[in-house]
Design a protein around this motif. Sequence first.
Motif, PDB file in Angstrom:
ATOM      1  N   THR A 139      25.414   5.707 -12.992  1.00 26.92           N
ATOM      2  CA  THR A 139      23.998   5.993 -13.230  1.00 26.92           C
ATOM      3  C   THR A 139      23.799   7.352 -13.888  1.00 26.92           C
ATOM      4  O   THR A 139      22.952   7.502 -14.776  1.00 26.92           O
ATOM      5  CB  THR A 139      23.222   5.934 -11.911  1.00 26.92           C
ATOM      6  OG1 THR A 139      23.401   4.645 -11.313  1.00 26.92           O
ATOM      7  CG2 THR A 139      21.734   6.169 -12.132  1.00 26.92           C
ATOM      8  N   PHE A 140      24.572   8.335 -13.489  1.00 17.76           N
ATOM      9  CA  PHE A 140      24.344   9.699 -13.960  1.00 17.76           C
ATOM     10  C   PHE A 140      25.325  10.142 -15.041  1.00 17.76           C
ATOM     11  O   PHE A 140      25.235  11.268 -15.527  1.00 17.76           O
ATOM     12  CB  PHE A 140      24.398  10.672 -12.781  1.00 17.76           C
ATOM     13  CG  PHE A 140      23.331  10.409 -11.753  1.00 17.76           C
ATOM     14  CD1 PHE A 140      22.026  10.809 -11.972  1.00 17.76           C
ATOM     15  CD2 PHE A 140      23.634   9.729 -10.580  1.00 17.76           C
ATOM     16  CE1 PHE A 140      21.031  10.554 -11.030  1.00 17.76           C
ATOM     17  CE2 PHE A 140      22.648   9.474  -9.637  1.00 17.76           C
ATOM     18  CZ  PHE A 140      21.339   9.884  -9.872  1.00 17.76           C
ATOM     19  N   LEU A 141      26.256   9.285 -15.419  1.00 14.42           N
ATOM     20  CA  LEU A 141      27.181   9.644 -16.495  1.00 14.42           C
ATOM     21  C   LEU A 141      26.471   9.535 -17.851  1.00 14.42           C
ATOM     22  O   LEU A 141      25.827   8.523 -18.133  1.00 14.42           O
ATOM     23  CB  LEU A 141      28.393   8.716 -16.494  1.00 14.42           C
ATOM     24  CG  LEU A 141      29.517   9.021 -15.514  1.00 14.42           C
ATOM     25  CD1 LEU A 141      30.589   7.952 -15.631  1.00 14.42           C
ATOM     26  CD2 LEU A 141      30.121  10.398 -15.784  1.00 14.42           C
ATOM     27  N   PRO A 142      26.591  10.549 -18.707  1.00 19.43           N
ATOM     28  CA  PRO A 142      25.997  10.472 -20.046  1.00 19.43           C
ATOM     29  C   PRO A 142      26.933   9.786 -21.035  1.00 19.43           C
ATOM     30  O   PRO A 142      27.077  10.225 -22.185  1.00 19.43           O
ATOM     31  CB  PRO A 142      25.778  11.939 -20.401  1.00 19.43           C
ATOM     32  CG  PRO A 142      26.897  12.644 -19.719  1.00 19.43           C
ATOM     33  CD  PRO A 142      27.172  11.883 -18.439  1.00 19.43           C
ATOM     34  N   LEU A 143      27.597   8.730 -20.596  1.00 21.54           N
ATOM     35  CA  LEU A 143      28.599   8.070 -21.434  1.00 21.54           C
ATOM     36  C   LEU A 143      28.301   6.587 -21.610  1.00 21.54           C
ATOM     37  O   LEU A 143      29.216   5.775 -21.754  1.00 21.54           O
ATOM     38  CB  LEU A 143      30.004   8.250 -20.830  1.00 21.54           C
ATOM     39  CG  LEU A 143      30.506   9.687 -20.700  1.00 21.54           C
ATOM     40  CD1 LEU A 143      31.815   9.722 -19.933  1.00 21.54           C
ATOM     41  CD2 LEU A 143      30.672  10.319 -22.077  1.00 21.54           C
ATOM     42  N   TRP A 144      27.044   6.230 -21.556  1.00 22.28           N
ATOM     43  CA  TRP A 144      26.691   4.838 -21.753  1.00 22.28           C
ATOM     44  C   TRP A 144      26.933   4.407 -23.196  1.00 22.28           C
ATOM     45  O   TRP A 144      27.397   3.301 -23.451  1.00 22.28           O
ATOM     46  CB  TRP A 144      25.220   4.604 -21.359  1.00 22.28           C
ATOM     47  CG  TRP A 144      24.997   4.554 -19.889  1.00 22.28           C
ATOM     48  CD1 TRP A 144      25.289   5.542 -18.987  1.00 22.28           C
ATOM     49  CD2 TRP A 144      24.455   3.475 -19.137  1.00 22.28           C
ATOM     50  NE1 TRP A 144      24.954   5.149 -17.722  1.00 22.28           N
ATOM     51  CE2 TRP A 144      24.431   3.887 -17.779  1.00 22.28           C
ATOM     52  CE3 TRP A 144      23.964   2.226 -19.473  1.00 22.28           C
ATOM     53  CZ2 TRP A 144      23.949   3.064 -16.759  1.00 22.28           C
ATOM     54  CZ3 TRP A 144      23.473   1.400 -18.462  1.00 22.28           C
ATOM     55  CH2 TRP A 144      23.471   1.815 -17.121  1.00 22.28           C
ATOM     56  N   LYS A 145      26.607   5.311 -24.132  1.00 19.50           N
ATOM     57  CA  LYS A 145      26.813   5.016 -25.545  1.00 19.50           C
ATOM     58  C   LYS A 145      27.435   6.242 -26.226  1.00 19.50           C
ATOM     59  O   LYS A 145      27.154   7.372 -25.835  1.00 19.50           O
ATOM     60  CB  LYS A 145      25.488   4.642 -26.230  1.00 19.50           C
ATOM     61  CG  LYS A 145      24.858   3.376 -25.696  1.00 19.50           C
ATOM     62  CD  LYS A 145      23.652   2.941 -26.509  1.00 19.50           C
ATOM     63  CE  LYS A 145      22.495   3.890 -26.387  1.00 19.50           C
ATOM     64  NZ  LYS A 145      21.288   3.398 -27.100  1.00 19.50           N
TER      65      LYS A 145
END
Length: 234
Positions: free
Chosen positions: A44-50
């Motif tokens: 949820t809090f990782l800025p690595l979705w895209k």
Amino acid sequence: MHKYNHQPQHNDLSKMMVFLTTKMMQRTALFVTFGGFVTSLTTTFLPLWKTMNSDLNEVENWFSGLWLTCLYTEEVGIQCKAYDSILGLPMDLQVSRVLMSVSICTGGLSVLAAFPGLEGVEVCVEQPAMKRGLLILSGVLSWVSGLTTLAPVSIVAYTTVVEFWDEGFPDVMPRWEYGEAMFSGWFGGLALAIGGTLFFVAVCMGDFDQRPPSVQSSPQLKHRTRHYLKTELL
């Protein structure tokens, strides 16, 4: 006349049945659910979705998540910035935020509800129906948490694919691609769904163990579990 001794097979079956007890199944379900909850929370809090990088400027890498967008350069390192406005976000990110928040809440409640329902935990010892109900509740909450994790990850994955193959964008324009958090989200959602299923299996095993002795000692059950020597005349 030949005699076939089936004792090794019976011993293997007995060892398997001793290992797959109701208590062991409950703890396995809790372990899998907790692992899925932690993975979902981290996702949820990782800025690595895209992720996005450009062939024209290979030293810059962009990362996007539900809450932050980050830029990585070799000279400065990584710099992150929160989104300026919630209403200004794309609809898929707004929906994903809500669903992932629901997933965290239900996943945490599933773990908390399951712990007092475990066998061997000195809570509600004289209330087996209460323990059974807590395990069922944990299974339902774990399933909800798993689905609300898989849904937003799949939504973002779909929109990423659609935008990647959009012919309206110039070919030289960089495009978003899958990040590592997408895969961890799928893994966490599946773990939560599997953990919920194992809770239901543990409840069924507990109901089987608590059947009346007359039912447990049925001729059909005895025929399946007794040790015997089979003699076959060739």
